[in-house]
Design a protein around this motif. Structure first.
Motif, PDB file in Angstrom:
ATOM      1  N   UNK A 183       0.855  -1.209  -0.101  1.00  0.00           N
ATOM      2  CA  UNK A 183      -0.180   0.023  -0.054  1.00  0.00           C
ATOM      3  C   UNK A 183       0.797   1.182  -0.052  1.00  0.00           C
ATOM      4  N   UNK A 184       0.539   2.089  -1.120  1.00  0.00           N
ATOM      5  CA  UNK A 184       1.354   3.394  -1.139  1.00  0.00           C
ATOM      6  C   UNK A 184       2.773   3.136  -1.717  1.00  0.00           C
ATOM      7  N   UNK A 185       3.314   2.216  -2.199  1.00  0.00           N
ATOM      8  CA  UNK A 185       4.378   1.979  -2.823  1.00  0.00           C
ATOM      9  C   UNK A 185       4.393   0.741  -3.624  1.00  0.00           C
ATOM     10  N   UNK A 186       5.536   0.754  -4.434  1.00  0.00           N
ATOM     11  CA  UNK A 186       5.627  -0.152  -5.685  1.00  0.00           C
ATOM     12  C   UNK A 186       5.646  -1.394  -4.990  1.00  0.00           C
ATOM     13  N   UNK A 187       4.870  -2.327  -5.752  1.00  0.00           N
ATOM     14  CA  UNK A 187       4.786  -3.746  -5.208  1.00  0.00           C
ATOM     15  C   UNK A 187       6.202  -4.451  -5.154  1.00  0.00           C
ATOM     16  N   UNK A 188       6.424  -5.497  -4.424  1.00  0.00           N
ATOM     17  CA  UNK A 188       7.337  -6.365  -4.242  1.00  0.00           C
ATOM     18  C   UNK A 188       7.223  -7.422  -5.201  1.00  0.00           C
TER      19      UNK A 188
END
Length: 138
Positions: free
Chosen positions: A115-120
């Motif tokens: 949430x709120x960032x690039x996915x892993x």
């Protein structure tokens, strides 16, 4: 140190030579470094085969490497990271003579939304450590 601990420490040292950050038995940190993150899990030695003369316990210890990258080009970064693990293990399959053979299995990858960032992009990479010891606790 026991044979098991010596081999796991050598495997961690081998992973620490890679550009990614290598941890052992740690929880997932809040941020994944740009080069990627590796977490070595000690895993399970399993049930040994036993020979009696001389007494020896032969293990196929299953350790695991959690490999993960984050960012826009995570597919390429992940591929580069997993290939570097394979190259590092292939360079010395006995970890300097500490075990009989080290072999990684294919990664089981998954994309994880953050949430709120690039996915892993992450995977668990099983690593089989073949070694023998005279004492299951030693």
């Amino acid at each position: 140190m026991t044979t098991r601990e010596t081999i796991l420490a050598a495997l961690h040292a081998r992973l620490s030579a890679l550009p990614a950050t290598a941890l052992r038995g740690e929880v997932l940190p809040e941020r994944v470094p740009a080069e990627g993150l590796l977490i070595l899990r000690d895993g399970e030695p399993g049930e040994p085969e036993v020979t009696l003369s001389p007494l020896a316990y032969h293990y196929q210890h299953r350790a695991e490497i959690e490999a993960m990258v984050q960012g826009a080009d995570r597919d390429t970064a992940f591929d580069t990271l997993t290939a570097s693990i394979g190259t590092a293990l292939a360079a010395d399959r006995t970890l300097g003579g500490l075990c009989d053979w080290v072999e990684a299995e294919a990664p089981r990858s998954v994309d994880l939304p953050v949430e709120g960032a690039a996915s892993l992009k992450a995977a668990m990479i099983p690593v089989i450590l073949h070694y023998s010891t005279a004492d299951p606790l030693g």
